[in-house]
Design an enzyme around this catalytic site. Structure first.
Site, PDB file in Angstrom:
ATOM      1  N   GLU A  83     -43.397  -0.996 -17.448  1.00 14.57           N
ATOM      2  CA  GLU A  83     -43.203  -2.208 -16.576  1.00 14.57           C
ATOM      3  C   GLU A  83     -42.987  -1.937 -15.277  1.00 14.57           C
ATOM      4  O   GLU A  83     -42.426  -2.705 -14.346  1.00 14.57           O
ATOM      5  CB  GLU A  83     -42.063  -3.036 -17.177  1.00 14.57           C
ATOM      6  CG  GLU A  83     -40.695  -2.715 -17.290  1.00 14.57           C
ATOM      7  CD  GLU A  83     -39.784  -3.609 -17.732  1.00 14.57           C
ATOM      8  OE1 GLU A  83     -39.303  -4.633 -16.996  1.00 14.57           O
ATOM      9  OE2 GLU A  83     -38.886  -3.586 -18.592  1.00 14.57           O
ATOM     10  N   CYS A 115     -39.270  -4.040 -21.683  1.00 12.36           N
ATOM     11  CA  CYS A 115     -39.200  -2.947 -22.502  1.00 12.36           C
ATOM     12  C   CYS A 115     -39.786  -2.808 -23.681  1.00 12.36           C
ATOM     13  O   CYS A 115     -39.600  -1.527 -24.438  1.00 12.36           O
ATOM     14  CB  CYS A 115     -37.527  -2.878 -22.431  1.00 12.36           C
ATOM     15  SG  CYS A 115     -36.660  -3.081 -20.953  1.00 12.36           S
ATOM     16  N   HIS A 237     -32.205  -0.767 -28.172  1.00 12.01           N
ATOM     17  CA  HIS A 237     -32.956  -0.708 -26.763  1.00 12.01           C
ATOM     18  C   HIS A 237     -31.538  -0.733 -25.979  1.00 12.01           C
ATOM     19  O   HIS A 237     -30.617  -1.659 -26.259  1.00 12.01           O
ATOM     20  CB  HIS A 237     -33.745  -1.741 -26.599  1.00 12.01           C
ATOM     21  CG  HIS A 237     -33.778  -2.070 -25.064  1.00 12.01           C
ATOM     22  ND1 HIS A 237     -34.135  -0.939 -24.041  1.00 12.01           N
ATOM     23  CD2 HIS A 237     -33.526  -3.055 -24.150  1.00 12.01           C
ATOM     24  CE1 HIS A 237     -33.954  -1.513 -23.056  1.00 12.01           C
ATOM     25  NE2 HIS A 237     -33.706  -2.609 -22.808  1.00 12.01           N
TER      26      HIS A 237
HETATM   27  P1  HMG Z   1     -21.465  -8.108 -14.394  1.00 10.95           P
HETATM   28  O1  HMG Z   1     -21.440  -9.604 -13.740  1.00 10.95           O
HETATM   29  O2  HMG Z   1     -21.638  -6.859 -13.727  1.00 10.95           O
HETATM   30  O3  HMG Z   1     -20.511  -7.767 -15.347  1.00 10.95           O
HETATM   31  O4  HMG Z   1     -22.666  -8.168 -15.404  1.00 10.95           O
HETATM   32  P2  HMG Z   1     -19.364  -8.580 -16.253  1.00 10.95           P
HETATM   33  O5  HMG Z   1     -18.330  -9.244 -15.350  1.00 10.95           O
HETATM   34  O6  HMG Z   1     -19.929  -9.362 -17.203  1.00 10.95           O
HETATM   35  O7  HMG Z   1     -18.535  -7.349 -16.862  1.00 10.95           O
HETATM   36  C1  HMG Z   1     -19.233  -6.341 -17.742  1.00 10.95           C
HETATM   37  C2  HMG Z   1     -18.419  -5.945 -18.777  1.00 10.95           C
HETATM   38  O8  HMG Z   1     -17.321  -5.182 -18.257  1.00 10.95           O
HETATM   39  C3  HMG Z   1     -17.540  -7.225 -19.619  1.00 10.95           C
HETATM   40  O9  HMG Z   1     -17.511  -6.890 -20.911  1.00 10.95           O
HETATM   41  C4  HMG Z   1     -16.229  -6.921 -18.827  1.00 10.95           C
HETATM   42  O10 HMG Z   1     -15.007  -7.560 -19.663  1.00 10.95           O
HETATM   43  C5  HMG Z   1     -16.121  -5.599 -18.785  1.00 10.95           C
HETATM   44  P3  HMG Z   1     -18.057  -7.912 -21.993  1.00 10.95           P
HETATM   45  O11 HMG Z   1     -17.437  -9.333 -21.860  1.00 10.95           O
HETATM   46  O12 HMG Z   1     -19.413  -8.065 -21.865  1.00 10.95           O
HETATM   47  O13 HMG Z   1     -17.718  -7.192 -23.307  1.00 10.95           O
HETATM   48  N1  HMG Z   1     -15.068  -5.240 -17.643  1.00 10.95           N
HETATM   49  C6  HMG Z   1     -14.251  -4.123 -17.959  1.00 10.95           C
HETATM   50  N2  HMG Z   1     -13.830  -3.492 -18.962  1.00 10.95           N
HETATM   51  C7  HMG Z   1     -13.091  -2.348 -18.869  1.00 10.95           C
HETATM   52  N3  HMG Z   1     -12.220  -2.364 -17.639  1.00 10.95           N
HETATM   53  C8  HMG Z   1     -12.754  -3.126 -16.690  1.00 10.95           C
HETATM   54  C9  HMG Z   1     -13.576  -4.028 -16.550  1.00 10.95           C
HETATM   55  N4  HMG Z   1     -14.021  -5.042 -15.778  1.00 10.95           N
HETATM   56  C10 HMG Z   1     -14.955  -5.679 -16.284  1.00 10.95           C
HETATM   57  N5  HMG Z   1     -11.634  -2.977 -15.411  1.00 10.95           N
HETATM   58  C11 HMG Z   1     -24.600  -7.466 -16.643  1.00 10.95           C
HETATM   59  C12 HMG Z   1     -23.155  -7.181 -16.481  1.00 10.95           C
HETATM   60  C13 HMG Z   1     -24.903  -6.731 -17.948  1.00 10.95           C
HETATM   61  C14 HMG Z   1     -25.068  -8.809 -16.896  1.00 10.95           C
HETATM   62  C15 HMG Z   1     -25.288  -6.988 -15.362  1.00 10.95           C
HETATM   63  O14 HMG Z   1     -25.396  -5.679 -15.232  1.00 10.95           O
HETATM   64  C16 HMG Z   1     -27.111  -7.208 -15.404  1.00 10.95           C
HETATM   65  O15 HMG Z   1     -27.210  -8.412 -15.098  1.00 10.95           O
HETATM   66  N6  HMG Z   1     -27.820  -6.071 -15.847  1.00 10.95           N
HETATM   67  C17 HMG Z   1     -29.263  -6.352 -15.920  1.00 10.95           C
HETATM   68  C18 HMG Z   1     -29.623  -7.383 -17.240  1.00 10.95           C
HETATM   69  C19 HMG Z   1     -29.504  -6.394 -18.354  1.00 10.95           C
HETATM   70  O16 HMG Z   1     -29.428  -5.370 -18.541  1.00 10.95           O
HETATM   71  N7  HMG Z   1     -29.492  -7.381 -19.629  1.00 10.95           N
HETATM   72  C20 HMG Z   1     -29.064  -6.696 -21.009  1.00 10.95           C
HETATM   73  C21 HMG Z   1     -30.048  -7.456 -21.860  1.00 10.95           C
HETATM   74  S1  HMG Z   1     -31.852  -7.836 -21.467  1.00 10.95           S
HETATM   75  C22 HMG Z   1     -32.498  -6.400 -21.806  1.00 10.95           C
HETATM   76  O17 HMG Z   1     -31.945  -5.375 -22.538  1.00 10.95           O
HETATM   77  C23 HMG Z   1     -33.971  -6.285 -21.160  1.00 10.95           C
HETATM   78  C24 HMG Z   1     -33.762  -5.303 -20.008  1.00 10.95           C
HETATM   79  O18 HMG Z   1     -33.834  -3.946 -20.388  1.00 10.95           O
HETATM   80  C25 HMG Z   1     -35.385  -5.610 -19.012  1.00 10.95           C
HETATM   81  C26 HMG Z   1     -36.736  -5.522 -19.909  1.00 10.95           C
HETATM   82  O19 HMG Z   1     -36.735  -5.725 -21.042  1.00 10.95           O
HETATM   83  O20 HMG Z   1     -37.595  -5.044 -19.200  1.00 10.95           O
HETATM   84  C27 HMG Z   1     -32.677  -5.564 -18.891  1.00 10.95           C
END
Ligand code: HMG
Length: 440
Positions: A83, A115, A237
């Site tokens: 992609e 992906c 994945h």
């Molecule tokens: P964010 O806003 O950085 O993070 O977004 P958050 O505030 O949601 O925190 C992440 C986690 O860290 C949370 O845990 C927090 O509690 C924890 P959860 O509630 O999720 O279990 N946290 C802590 N833990 C320990 N100590 C601390 C602490 N602070 C916070 N001090 C997000 C995270 C993944 C949404 C962001 O990184 C993002 O947008 N990533 C890109 C999209 C993505 O990867 N999506 C995954 C599913 S889609 C997919 O897999 C397809 C993809 O590969 C693309 C394709 O298909 O081509 C992406």
């Protein structure tokens, strides 16, 4: 009783980039708590492409050892899933076809669905091999996950390519039927053709991933798939490795089992090692999870593994593979681990400078600094064409020039000799612009 031969993964190799940014180094500059990266998303570092690395060089570097072991004669098809496409028309696999010296009597095509693309490629490959078990299909999954700086996605970047040789009577794993499928038009993550980074609704993407997991599992079971207890481990994945924990927790609930941390670790613990260090590699990610599992100490002979492939947008598939007894002799564990440990750590500033770099679009000749440690590199661009070469001191492994026509060959030779002068300069001054740090 079917007389079809078993078809599956005969060889599996991956390659990643020469450079790496640790999440501790990232946290020092973003102000995030390092525990968020380490435990919240489950990442320790992410592969960052050097200026002369792209999806073609990564894929060629992943595939070259496969060709080195099995030769080119059996390969009739090359499927390139990505992609991170570099051209709206030409398949990236055509460059790889030349770099690897594949026969002219080969079909090459590029596949795209976020992906998920490489899983479609696997199924097409399996079907092609069943039509003629003497032919092999080279499946390449190559991607660079690059998000906007300072966005929530930034910590989930990464890059890698996986090369899978699909053949009858495979040495590593047999691909089974049935599989479970799911498609739903949803805007969780997408990249319009005019953008170099994706748009993403992070929370929605996590939810749609889990929704697709449930749906594919139900479809898999409805079509006669194995009961959950028969699966020895699950490769999900892994856009970030914590996602695999969330996914397995979710699947345990879906099948009516109480999710415990121990049950999750038993099923996925050995699958996350490579992705923790490499980051999201989009199409390659689920295959890096499989490689991590196979390369682990877990005895897997004859065991059936579940694979969940999710591509935003969204398309997903749940399938299984049964590990072939004696598979260990076909593995590339040492090379996989070296590919990760040998990367050069970047400072945050060097990472930002690399991130901002895009290839010039003015059509003039631009040669790129030699930064990659890989055999194949993007030497530059000229006349809107990418110029790929094999690193001169490794060219014995790389039949790259064989299929150039004469004018193109001269062009590449000229680029090589200009590059050699650059090498001499680099030998005196080190890598240009990227002061490595070991502090991270
Ligand atoms: P964010 O806003 O950085 O993070 O977004 P958050 O505030 O949601 O925190 C992440 C986690 O860290 C949370 O845990 C927090 O509690 C924890 P959860 O509630 O999720 O279990 N946290 C802590 N833990 C320990 N100590 C601390 C602490 N602070 C916070 N001090 C997000 C995270 C993944 C949404 C962001 O990184 C993002 O947008 N990533 C890109 C999209 C993505 O990867 N999506 C995954 C599913 S889609 C997919 O897999 C397809 C993809 O590969 C693309 C394709 O298909 O081509 C992406």
């Amino acid at each position: 009783m079917s007389t079809d031969p078993p078809v599956g993964i005969h060889d599996l190799n991956f390659a990643t980039t020469s450079l790496v940014l640790t999440h501790d180094e990232l946290a020092r500059h973003t102000g995030a708590n390092p525990a968020k990266y380490r435990h919240g998303i489950g990442q320790t570092s992410m592969s960052i492409p050097a200026a002369d690395e792209d999806i073609v060089t990564l894929a060629a570097n992943a595939a070259a050892p496969v060709i080195g072991r099995h030769g080119t004669d059996g390969i009739r098809t090359l499927l390139f899933a990505t992609e991170s496409g570099i051209d709206q028309s030409k398949a990236a696999g055509v460059y790889v076809h030349r770099l690897l010296g594949l026969h002219r009597n080969v079909r090459v095509v590029e596949l795209k669905q976020a992906c998920y693309g490489a899983t479609a490629a696997l199924q097409l490959a399996r079907a092609l091999v069943l039509t003629d078990p003497d032919q092999q299909v080279l499946v390449l999954a190559s991607d660079i996950a690059r998000y906007d700086l300072d966005s929530p996605g930034e910590a989930t970047q990464g890059a890698a390519a996986a090369a899978l040789l699909i053949a009858a009577r495979p040495a590593i794993a047999v691909l089974n039927t049935p599989s479970g499928l799911y498609t739903r038009d949803v805007m969780d993550f997408w990249r319009p053709t005019y953008r170099s980074t994706p748009l993403v609704d992070g929370k929605k993407s996590v939810d749609t991933y889990l929704e697709a997991l449930t749906a594919t599992w139900h479809d898999y079971r409805a079509r006669g798939g194995l009961p959950f207890e028969k699966l020895r481990a699950l490769c999900y994945h892994q856009p970030f490795t914590r996602m695999a924990h969330k996914a397995h927790h979710h699947l345990l609930k879906t099948v009516g089992t109480t999710p415990t941390s121990q049950a999750v670790i038993e099923a996925i613990g050995a699958t996350t090692g490579y992705n923790e260090a490499i980051g999201n590699s989009y199409t390659a990610s689920v295959h890096l999870a499989l490689a991590s599992l196979l390369d682990s100490d877990a005895p897997l002979d004859g065991e059936t593994i579940g694979l969940f492939s999710y591509g935003s947008g969204s398309v997903a598939e749940f399938l299984t593979a049964t590990v072939v007894p004696g598979y260990r002799t076909a593995l590339r564990t040492g090379a996989h681990r070296r590919g990760i440990t040998d990367r050069t750590p970047l400072t945050y500033d060097a990472y930002r400078a690399l991130h901002g770099r895009l290839l010039p679009t003015d059509g003039r000749e631009h040669l790129l600094p030699h930064q990659t440690d890989g055999t194949y590199r993007l030497a530059g661009v000229n006349a809107h064409q990418r110029l790929y070469t094999a690193t001169p001191d490794r060219s014995s492994q790389a039949p790259c020039e064989d299929q150039y026509d004469e004018p193109r060959r001269n062009e590449v030779r000229a680029a090589h000799s200009r590059e050699a002068t650059g090498h001499e300069r680099l030998a005196q001054h080190g890598r240009p612009g990227f002061p490595p740090t070991r502090s991270g």
